[in-house]
Write a protein that holds these residues in place. Structure first.
Motif, mmCIF file in Angstrom:
data_model
loop_
_atom_site.group_PDB
_atom_site.id
_atom_site.type_symbol
_atom_site.label_atom_id
_atom_site.label_comp_id
_atom_site.label_asym_id
_atom_site.label_seq_id
_atom_site.Cartn_x
_atom_site.Cartn_y
_atom_site.Cartn_z
ATOM 1 N N LEU A 21 -29.072 89.523 -6.416
ATOM 2 C CA LEU A 21 -30.169 89.981 -5.568
ATOM 3 C C LEU A 21 -30.542 91.433 -5.804
ATOM 4 C CD1 LEU A 21 -29.106 88.121 -2.316
ATOM 5 C CD2 LEU A 21 -31.046 87.567 -3.810
ATOM 6 N N VAL A 23 -31.112 92.836 -8.508
ATOM 7 C CA VAL A 23 -32.129 92.911 -9.560
ATOM 8 C C VAL A 23 -33.527 93.005 -8.947
ATOM 9 C CG1 VAL A 23 -33.175 91.679 -11.509
ATOM 10 C CG2 VAL A 23 -30.688 91.683 -11.211
ATOM 11 N N ASP A 24 -33.794 92.200 -7.922
ATOM 12 C CA ASP A 24 -35.114 92.171 -7.298
ATOM 13 C C ASP A 24 -35.242 93.099 -6.092
ATOM 14 O OD1 ASP A 24 -36.247 90.295 -9.060
ATOM 15 O OD2 ASP A 24 -35.305 88.651 -7.967
ATOM 16 N N SER A 25 -34.135 93.386 -5.411
ATOM 17 C CA SER A 25 -34.162 94.231 -4.216
ATOM 18 C C SER A 25 -33.031 95.255 -4.263
ATOM 19 C CB SER A 25 -34.040 93.365 -2.954
ATOM 20 O OG SER A 25 -35.076 92.431 -2.870
ATOM 21 N N PRO A 26 -33.118 96.206 -5.173
ATOM 22 C CA PRO A 26 -32.016 97.152 -5.319
ATOM 23 C C PRO A 26 -31.766 98.005 -4.077
ATOM 24 C CG PRO A 26 -33.872 97.801 -6.701
ATOM 25 C CD PRO A 26 -34.189 96.451 -6.137
ATOM 26 N N HIS A 29 -29.666 95.705 -1.804
ATOM 27 C CA HIS A 29 -28.434 95.084 -2.286
ATOM 28 C C HIS A 29 -27.486 95.980 -3.071
ATOM 29 C CE1 HIS A 29 -29.297 91.199 -0.638
ATOM 30 N NE2 HIS A 29 -30.554 91.404 -0.987
#
Length: 101
Positions: A21, A23-26, A29
């Motif tokens: 996760l 990767v899309d919402s650093p 996450h």
């Protein structure tokens, strides 16, 4: 899918989910990943090299957080402290790619 379910995730499952996760919402996450890695590292204290690898990843995740994130200093300090403690337990110094601040 497990994150949406009602069952409790193991620490390893949480780490895996946060890795994916992030990767899309650093922003959301990366701090969770860093803290989950530190906690997972405690579970494998009997495997010092593996624990050190997890703590290196925890430091890297914390460093990858946005520098303006107000939680970054605390998350990074937690990861670095855990790494320093592990290196001390192994009789090593804080050198290498994750060493220092």
């Amino acid at each position: 899918m497990l994150l949406l379910g009602t069952g409790k995730l193991s620490r390893l499952q949480r780490v895996t989910a946060h890795r994916l996760l992030a990767v899309d919402s650093p922003a959301v996450h990366l701090p969770k990943l860093s803290r989950a890695l530190v906690k997972l590292g405690k579970e494998i204290a009997h495997l010092p090299e593996a624990r050190l690898a997890l703590l290196d990843e925890a430091v890297a995740a914390a460093r990858a957080m946005d520098p303006t994130d107000p939680y970054r200093p605390q998350v990074l300090a937690e990861a670095l402290d855990a790494r320093r403690e592990q290196l001390h337990a192994m009789g090593r110094t804080a050198d290498g790619p994750a060493g220092g601040q």
